[in-house]
Design a protein around this motif. Structure first.
Motif, PDB file in Angstrom:
ATOM      1  N   THR A   1      -1.627   5.832   2.412  1.00  0.00           N
ATOM      2  CA  THR A   1      -2.770   4.691   2.815  1.00  0.00           C
ATOM      3  C   THR A   1      -2.377   4.211   4.288  1.00  0.00           C
ATOM      4  OG1 THR A   1      -3.172   4.491   0.554  1.00  0.00           O
ATOM      5  CG2 THR A   1      -3.949   2.814   2.017  1.00  0.00           C
TER       6      THR A   1
ATOM      7  N   ALA B   1       0.826  -1.274  -0.329  1.00  0.00           N
ATOM      8  CA  ALA B   1       0.056  -0.226   0.137  1.00  0.00           C
ATOM      9  C   ALA B   1       0.886   1.345  -0.037  1.00  0.00           C
ATOM     10  CB  ALA B   1      -1.000  -0.057   1.223  1.00  0.00           C
TER      11      ALA B   1
ATOM     12  N   ALA C   1      -3.032   6.602   7.030  1.00  0.00           N
ATOM     13  CA  ALA C   1      -4.612   6.809   7.114  1.00  0.00           C
ATOM     14  C   ALA C   1      -5.190   5.475   7.996  1.00  0.00           C
ATOM     15  CB  ALA C   1      -5.336   6.885   5.833  1.00  0.00           C
ATOM     16  N   ARG C   2      -4.687   4.392   7.512  1.00  0.00           N
ATOM     17  CA  ARG C   2      -4.979   3.168   8.097  1.00  0.00           C
ATOM     18  C   ARG C   2      -4.715   2.983   9.607  1.00  0.00           C
ATOM     19  NH1 ARG C   2      -3.575  -1.120   3.530  1.00  0.00           N
ATOM     20  NH2 ARG C   2      -5.088  -0.600   2.064  1.00  0.00           N
TER      21      ARG C   2
END
Length: 180
Positions: A138, A134, A141-142
């Motif tokens: 990302t 990823a 954000a996760r």
């Protein structure tokens, strides 16, 4: 003995010697191992085998000695194990661990994986991105969404216990924590 003569000798003698050593050791696999090891040792001495006149006897003697040596090592190991008392008992996971695992299970798989890799496996955001395939943004954000979701799933007491559990695993990583 040339390489071709040694190969022919090996082909003819290996099954016979393995059968003999299997009768001695009581274990066909062990017999194959020690006979093979004896042949490996004989390979370096193959030039002298013509003078010896009894190469099969030499292989059998070496293989028998190897089997006895292995048996003695196993016997010493068993005696050592018998002298060492087993551990009293291993404690089960504490309530903080159970609460953390239960909360992690409620997260989406991608968030859970990012949280575990970053906070429990101590990988950097870049390493997590590389491992999961990823983009870095990302992963960030996760991690952010995962920490927020964990905070909602854990009560204040459970959150403190979970943070303590993470610090106990990795005292260097005190900043950030799993919740917050």
């Amino acid at each position: 003995m040339t390489e071709d003569e040694f190969d022919a000798f090996y082909t003819a003698a290996f099954p016979r010697l393995t059968g003999q050593l299997a009768a001695f050791t009581g274990d066909h696999g062990e017999a194959q191992d020690v006979v093979q090891e004896a042949f490996v040792r004989a390979w370096d001495r193959r030039q002298n085998f013509l003078a010896d006149e009894a190469p099969e006897a030499w292989i059998r003697t070496v293989a028998t000695r190897l089997a006895v040596s292995r048996w003695r090592r196993a016997k010493r190991w068993l005696e050592l194990v018998r002298r060492t008392p087993p551990p009293e008992s291993t404690p089960g996971p504490g309530p903080e661990h159970t609460a953390l695992v239960a909360a992690l299970r409620q997260l989406p798989k991608a968030q859970r994986l990012a949280i575990v890799l970053h906070h429990l496996c101590d990988l950097s955001v870049e390493q997590v991105a590389s491992e999961t395939g990823a983009p870095v943004g990302t992963v960030k954000a996760r991690l952010s969404r995962g920490r927020a979701a964990l905070a909602r799933h854990l009560t204040a007491d459970e959150a403190a216990e979970a943070a303590e559990a993470v610090e106990a695993v990795d005292p260097v990583r005190k900043e950030g924590g799993l919740v917050g």
